[in-house]
Design a protein around this motif. Structure first.
Motif, mmCIF file in Angstrom:
data_model
loop_
_atom_site.group_PDB
_atom_site.id
_atom_site.type_symbol
_atom_site.label_atom_id
_atom_site.label_comp_id
_atom_site.label_asym_id
_atom_site.label_seq_id
_atom_site.Cartn_x
_atom_site.Cartn_y
_atom_site.Cartn_z
ATOM 1 N N UNK A 46 57.662 40.392 34.386
ATOM 2 C CA UNK A 46 58.319 39.405 35.115
ATOM 3 C C UNK A 46 57.325 38.746 35.997
ATOM 4 N N UNK A 47 56.072 37.534 35.931
ATOM 5 C CA UNK A 47 55.730 36.848 37.313
ATOM 6 C C UNK A 47 55.488 36.158 36.615
ATOM 7 N N UNK A 48 55.267 35.080 37.643
ATOM 8 C CA UNK A 48 54.800 33.374 37.333
ATOM 9 C C UNK A 48 52.652 33.312 37.412
ATOM 10 N N UNK A 49 52.978 32.900 37.646
ATOM 11 C CA UNK A 49 51.247 32.257 37.327
ATOM 12 C C UNK A 49 50.351 33.177 38.855
ATOM 13 N N UNK A 50 50.639 32.569 40.486
ATOM 14 C CA UNK A 50 50.645 33.119 41.318
ATOM 15 C C UNK A 50 50.281 34.657 41.141
ATOM 16 N N UNK A 51 51.677 35.401 41.168
ATOM 17 C CA UNK A 51 51.288 36.484 41.112
ATOM 18 C C UNK A 51 50.563 37.510 40.084
ATOM 19 N N UNK A 52 50.612 36.646 38.796
ATOM 20 C CA UNK A 52 49.286 36.902 37.843
ATOM 21 C C UNK A 52 48.103 36.684 38.319
ATOM 22 N N UNK A 53 48.173 35.852 39.048
ATOM 23 C CA UNK A 53 46.325 35.920 39.529
ATOM 24 C C UNK A 53 46.429 37.172 40.305
ATOM 25 N N UNK A 54 47.327 37.527 41.101
ATOM 26 C CA UNK A 54 46.901 38.350 42.484
ATOM 27 C C UNK A 54 45.963 39.809 41.599
ATOM 28 N N UNK A 55 46.584 40.534 40.423
ATOM 29 C CA UNK A 55 45.751 41.341 39.839
ATOM 30 C C UNK A 55 44.714 40.815 39.532
ATOM 31 N N UNK A 56 44.191 39.580 39.048
ATOM 32 C CA UNK A 56 42.180 39.761 39.706
ATOM 33 C C UNK A 56 41.541 39.699 41.033
ATOM 34 N N UNK A 367 36.436 34.421 47.695
ATOM 35 C CA UNK A 367 36.888 33.284 48.162
ATOM 36 C C UNK A 367 37.029 31.992 47.591
ATOM 37 N N UNK A 368 36.074 31.767 46.156
ATOM 38 C CA UNK A 368 36.515 30.541 45.558
ATOM 39 C C UNK A 368 37.912 30.243 44.349
ATOM 40 N N UNK A 369 38.013 31.717 44.109
ATOM 41 C CA UNK A 369 39.431 32.295 43.069
ATOM 42 C C UNK A 369 40.348 31.782 43.958
ATOM 43 N N UNK A 370 40.140 32.372 45.639
ATOM 44 C CA UNK A 370 41.453 32.137 46.499
ATOM 45 C C UNK A 370 41.773 30.731 46.601
ATOM 46 N N UNK A 371 39.950 30.129 47.111
ATOM 47 C CA UNK A 371 40.291 28.586 47.732
ATOM 48 C C UNK A 371 40.525 27.503 46.790
ATOM 49 N N UNK A 372 40.234 27.669 45.022
ATOM 50 C CA UNK A 372 41.159 26.973 44.028
ATOM 51 C C UNK A 372 41.675 27.063 44.576
ATOM 52 N N UNK A 373 42.967 28.226 44.298
ATOM 53 C CA UNK A 373 44.565 28.366 43.748
ATOM 54 C C UNK A 373 45.046 27.935 44.757
#
Length: 441
Positions: A46-56, A367-373
């Motif tokens: 039951x996740x949105x894109x932001x929470x799903x990206x937290x896995x990675x 760093x780059x993945x978080x910054x882009x998000x």
């Protein structure tokens, strides 16, 4: 008789390397499964894109944090034990992920998986350093990375077919159980040193001694050069493949899902083909290692200038293919960093130095993945070509930082080699003085 013995030892070394490489292939497979299973994971938890990206981001962040401890563990306890623990942790993490349905437990499962993943690559390279001569290290490190990329391929279409046919629980439970069971093979077949080699016995070390070992590795100019080379080269293709490449191609460039998948697959194919090629080149011409890194970074900057500066934002497919092909070389080029760590550190410290170097690329990915998000969430409209162009400037900033620091430590590492040669010491690679070396202070 001597030839027969040498042939047997060579086969034994290749067998142990192959057994260890399968663990790394499994690690890459488990690391990249959410590239295909992401939509199902969103529905399951039951996740949105932001929470799903937290896995990675969680997995990659843990990977980066674990690299120096992994190097210390490998130097202290041996690669076989660490690889065995890695297989068990990855299997446990994936088994847990197969059955849980709550987001916190899902994060816990991916954290366990990420820690197991973090233990693999340094351990495999430590076995390569123990079983093969230094001149073969670079080629085998590159080939190891390329074979690991096969795990990424397996986590695309084959995994998608498996998920569609037998479902989430059976797919992840089966792959987790198989990985955990492989620990038995590691225990029975892998040894830390060739037969007849007598490793130096080491007493348990205090925290001060352990930290001193890390400081010694970090102070070595060749290690520092390796860190920044790894930081600069591997992050962009990995970040695109793990999280932001698919949204960029579909939302910003308007490609269909199959076309976007094929283009991301080009990053994997480039890694598989480029790994052995670069390994062969730097094995025969080790003096070309850092120039290849710098050449790739300049080419990558050119690619990003074209992709982000294209009028209107919608880049022609042919240009996208060419750009992604160039960026795919970043993974193979990053293996040069491990050859630098191997050459400029004593064997007893190679695991630690390799861990230090391996931190670089995964820090840059995080760093780059978080910054882009974060930037994508700021710029409107969300997912538009303009939003992606502005957000992906974070990638260019990280790349420029890496190029600058790589250039600085390239000169300093060369100066250290020249100083050692002037003192009459053996140096791993003979290099010729250039005019710009004289400007070093």
């Amino acid at each position: 008789m001597q030839d027969t013995r040498q042939t047997h030892q060579a086969r034994r070394a290749l067998t142990i390397w192959a057994i260890a490489v399968l663990v790394y292939l499994a690690a890459v497979f488990h690391r990249t499964t959410l590239g295909v299973a992401g939509l199902e994971a969103g529905e399951r938890f039951g996740l949105g894109p932001a929470a799903l990206g937290t896995f990675t981001v969680l997995q990659i962040g843990l990977y980066a944090l674990m690299q120096i401890p992994t190097g210390l563990l490998v130097d202290r306890y041996g690669a076989r034990r660490v690889l065995t623990v890695a297989a068990l942790l990855m299997g446990l993490g994936q088994l847990l992920f197969a059955f849980v349905t709550s987001y916190p437990l899902g994060l816990l499962a991916r954290a366990v998986l990420g820690i197991g993943d973090a233990l693999t690559f340094v351990s495999v390279l430590r076995l390569v350093a123990a079983y093969f001569p230094p001149r073969r290290y670079a080629a085998l490190a590159s080939t190891t990375a390329a074979l690991g990329a096969l795990g990424n391929l397996i986590s695309t279409l084959p995994l998608a077919v498996l998920l569609d046919s037998v479902g989430w629980t059976v797919t992840f439970a089966a792959t987790g159980a198989a990985t955990a069971a492989y620990a038995v093979v590691l225990v029975l077949r892998v040894r830390d040193h060739p037969a007849g080699a007598v490793p130096a016995t080491r007493e348990p070390e205090s925290l001060r001694v352990v930290l001193g070992q890390v400081r010694q590795a970090w102070r070595t100019p060749g290690t520092r050069l390796g860190f920044w080379a790894h930081f600069s080269t591997m992050f962009a293709p990995a970040m695109l493949g793990l999280i932001w490449g698919f949204p960029y191609l579909v939302q910003a460039q308007g490609l269909g899902v199959p076309a976007a998948g094929l283009l991301l697959g080009l990053l994997v194919v480039g890694a598989i083909v480029g790994g052995p090629t670069i390994g062969a080149v730097i094995s025969h011409r080790p003096e070309c290692r850092t120039p290849l890194v710098v050449g790739y970074l300049l080419a990558a900057l050119g690619v990003w200038a074209v992709l982000l500066g294209w009028p209107g934002g919608h880049v022609p497919v042919g240009i996208l293919v060419a750009g992604f092909a160039v960026l795919s070389v970043g993974g193979p080029a990053s293996s040069i960093a491990f050859a630098l760590a191997r050459d400029y550190n004593p064997l007893r410290r190679v695991g630690t130095a390799t861990g230090v170097v391996n931190v670089g690329g995964f820090v840059a990915i995080t760093v780059s993945a978080l910054a882009v998000g974060v930037l994508l969430s700021i710029f409107e409209p969300l997912g538009s070509p303009t939003a992606f162009r502005l957000a992906l400037l974070a990638v260019v900033a990280v790349l420029l930082l890496g190029l600058w620091r790589t250039s600085v430590w390239w000169r300093r590492a060369r100066a250290a080699v020249f100083d050692a040669a002037d003192r009459g010491e053996d140096v791993p690679v003979r290099i010729r003085r250039r005019a710009w070396d004289l400007a070093h202070t």
